[in-house]
Design an enzyme around this catalytic site. Structure first.
Site, PDB file in Angstrom:
ATOM      1  N   ASN A  47       0.851  -1.193   0.000  1.00  0.00           N
ATOM      2  CA  ASN A  47       0.000   0.000   0.000  1.00  0.00           C
ATOM      3  C   ASN A  47       0.881   1.237   0.000  1.00  0.00           C
ATOM      4  OD1 ASN A  47       0.202   1.068   2.860  1.00  0.00           O
ATOM      5  ND2 ASN A  47      -0.400  -1.052   3.226  1.00  0.00           N
ATOM      6  N   TYR A  50       4.495   2.520   2.495  1.00  0.00           N
ATOM      7  CA  TYR A  50       5.301   1.357   2.104  1.00  0.00           C
ATOM      8  C   TYR A  50       5.531   0.306   3.196  1.00  0.00           C
ATOM      9  CZ  TYR A  50       6.623   4.337  -1.915  1.00  0.00           C
ATOM     10  OH  TYR A  50       6.622   5.142  -3.023  1.00  0.00           O
ATOM     11  N   CYS A  55       3.776  -9.534   3.293  1.00  0.00           N
ATOM     12  CA  CYS A  55       4.446 -10.525   2.439  1.00  0.00           C
ATOM     13  C   CYS A  55       3.498 -11.672   2.079  1.00  0.00           C
ATOM     14  CB  CYS A  55       5.659 -11.110   3.154  1.00  0.00           C
ATOM     15  SG  CYS A  55       7.063  -9.991   3.246  1.00  0.00           S
ATOM     16  N   GLU A  57       4.144 -14.908   2.160  1.00  0.00           N
ATOM     17  CA  GLU A  57       4.223 -16.013   3.128  1.00  0.00           C
ATOM     18  C   GLU A  57       3.314 -15.721   4.311  1.00  0.00           C
ATOM     19  OE1 GLU A  57       6.621 -14.254   1.747  1.00  0.00           O
ATOM     20  OE2 GLU A  57       8.477 -15.396   1.506  1.00  0.00           O
TER      21      GLU A  57
END
Ligand code: THU
Length: 133
Positions: A47, A50, A55, A57
């Protein structure tokens, strides 16, 4: 019905292609096979602020927990970089929380499987839940 590796890779690539990464232009997908054989997928979601991005995962692990599973049998991670994906430090610790010595961590480019590693390979001498008993 057990899925084949190529079916896993197909879903993984789809997750990666759906990543929302307009700031880094670095798309990542993750697919977990958990202890029940269920599949959980995630992608990175960035977004405009930053550091608040998430992530792939992390998304796949959240999906696994929401689905009621707790152990990662195998996690595939794919980026569209030719060198393939490798999990960041934070995600190594997140994966470690839900892994054991049998867990397989398979790193992929969009074209091929690069290598399969253990948690010990990625995070040697790691800290985990057993230290808090
Ligand atoms: N990224 C992941 O999704 N997984 C990792 O383990 C490495 C980094 C994402 C975060 C960010 O959206 C982009 O890749 C560039 O860092």
């Amino acid at each position: 019905m057990t899925m084949t590796t190529s079916e896993h890779i197909f879903l993984l690539k789809d997750a990666m292609q759906n990543a929302y990464a307009p700031y880094s232009n670095y798309k990542v997908g993750a697919l977990i096979i958990s202890e029940t054989g269920a599949i959980h997928i995630g992608c990175n979601v960035e977004n405009a602020s930053y550091p608040q991005g998430g992530c792939a995962e992390s998304g796949a692990i959240s999906a696994m927990i929401v689905g009621g599973d707790k152990r990662i049998k195998q996690i595939y991670i794919m980026s569209d970089d030719d060198d393939g994906a490798t999990p960041c430090g934070g995600c190594r610790q997140r994966i470690r929380e839900f892994s054991d010595s049998e867990t397989l961590i398979t790193l992929c480019s969009s074209e091929e499987i690069i290598e399969t590693l253990s948690v010990e390979d990625l995070l040697p001498k790691s800290f985990g839940p057993e230290y808090l008993k």
